[in-house]
Design an enzyme around this catalytic site. Sequence first.
Site, mmCIF file in Angstrom:
data_model
loop_
_atom_site.group_PDB
_atom_site.id
_atom_site.type_symbol
_atom_site.label_atom_id
_atom_site.label_comp_id
_atom_site.label_asym_id
_atom_site.label_seq_id
_atom_site.Cartn_x
_atom_site.Cartn_y
_atom_site.Cartn_z
ATOM 1 N N HIS A 154 -22.409 -18.988 -15.030
ATOM 2 C CA HIS A 154 -21.558 -18.342 -14.025
ATOM 3 C C HIS A 154 -21.216 -16.918 -14.463
ATOM 4 C CE1 HIS A 154 -21.167 -21.622 -11.328
ATOM 5 N NE2 HIS A 154 -20.435 -22.385 -12.109
ATOM 6 N N LYS B 207 -18.760 -29.447 2.438
ATOM 7 C CA LYS B 207 -19.429 -29.139 3.701
ATOM 8 C C LYS B 207 -20.714 -28.351 3.497
ATOM 9 C CE LYS B 207 -15.415 -28.965 6.823
ATOM 10 N NZ LYS B 207 -14.675 -28.070 7.766
ATOM 11 N N LYS C 169 -18.986 -21.803 -6.967
ATOM 12 C CA LYS C 169 -18.867 -22.242 -5.567
ATOM 13 C C LYS C 169 -19.736 -21.398 -4.637
ATOM 14 C CE LYS C 169 -17.154 -25.263 -5.155
ATOM 15 N NZ LYS C 169 -17.820 -26.551 -5.529
ATOM 16 N N SER C 170 -20.942 -21.104 -5.098
ATOM 17 C CA SER C 170 -21.857 -20.272 -4.307
ATOM 18 C C SER C 170 -23.185 -20.960 -4.006
ATOM 19 C CB SER C 170 -22.135 -18.949 -5.038
ATOM 20 O OG SER C 170 -20.971 -18.179 -5.181
ATOM 21 N N GLY C 171 -23.258 -22.265 -4.253
ATOM 22 C CA GLY C 171 -24.504 -22.985 -4.027
ATOM 23 C C GLY C 171 -25.172 -23.410 -5.315
ATOM 24 N N THR C 172 -24.419 -23.430 -6.401
ATOM 25 C CA THR C 172 -24.963 -23.757 -7.718
ATOM 26 C C THR C 172 -25.592 -25.145 -7.762
ATOM 27 O OG1 THR C 172 -23.148 -22.442 -8.663
ATOM 28 C CG2 THR C 172 -24.437 -23.799 -10.186
ATOM 29 N N ARG D 251 -23.475 -15.938 -2.277
ATOM 30 C CA ARG D 251 -22.893 -16.488 -1.045
ATOM 31 C C ARG D 251 -21.815 -15.547 -0.528
ATOM 32 N NH1 ARG D 251 -19.893 -22.440 -0.612
ATOM 33 N NH2 ARG D 251 -20.113 -22.711 1.660
#
Length: 333
Positions: free
Chosen positions: A146, A300, A76-79, A168
């Site tokens: 990951h 988002k 959930k960091s822009g992967t 992120r």
Amino acid sequence: MDEKDRPKNLREEEEKPSEETKILISSLPWEIDYLGNKLFNYEGYWYSEDILQSIPNIHTGFQPQETDIILASFYKSGTTWLKALTFALVQRSKHSLEDHQHPLLHHNPHEIVPNLELDLYLKSSKPDLTKFLSSSSSSPRLFSTHMSLDPLQVPLKENLCKIVYVCRNVKDVMVSVWYFRQSKKITRAEDYSLEAIFESFCNGVTLHGPFWDHALSYWRGSLEDPKHFLFMRYEDLKAEPRTQVKRLAEFLDCPFTKEEEDSGSVDKILELCSLSNLRSVEINKTRTSSRVDFKSYFRKGQVGDWKSYMTPEMVDKIDMIIEEKLKGSGLKF
């Protein structure tokens, strides 16, 4: 991408965990995470049992090539965005950015760029890598992970390849994790809370965590070997997308020519890979994989969304932890 090139059934050669792996798992300290799952601490990081099975498979079976590209990130960091951008960049000579049949318009980025520990080496040390490779032998192989850099050191010791890490702000990561878990078909939202996720992150007991150690492993790699490691910040990608995409292209040895820049290729890639465009792709609106709706990968993508959810006390606590953990490293969120 032809239908035959789609990364289906990447776990065809299934192998049961070795006795050595079973013994290792039984000897490791463990904790329960915010979902009630058991995580095991192996060499400083927390893993689920299945990931622990994949690590020895990666160590014995993964043979990096110099032309490989590994896209690394904490979840959930822009992967998803990084996968789309990288694929569009390195494949732009093969797939026109204006082609209505471009793979990114018909496949989810996670289908195109497989994950080492989940899609490839979870059950086998010899997966069929031809399932996702481009038909062009000159194209680099794209992988994602990951995991922190530490467990990858074994295969990378023989042959180092390009590694791109996107980092992120941990506060936005936590909020994104919270929402993503709600999209999982096997998870009930009432079974956990943002507060529970927050405490797990603060304690470092999260899958692939601690978060700061994870980020620092790649940060140090980028300082020691900038030729092979690129450290990117999600916030920079959002604030200066053109500059960052050109930086990524330079690092991957596929810089934009003057003709490409004049013809708007940078902007075309950004539009193709934009959250709004990927969200509108039919497969991303309707397809489900591993009990996750593809649409849940496109929420988002905002910077600072955490401000709407975290209390001042939570912010103060995590900021103090971050300051302590990153002290002297030069890394800042």
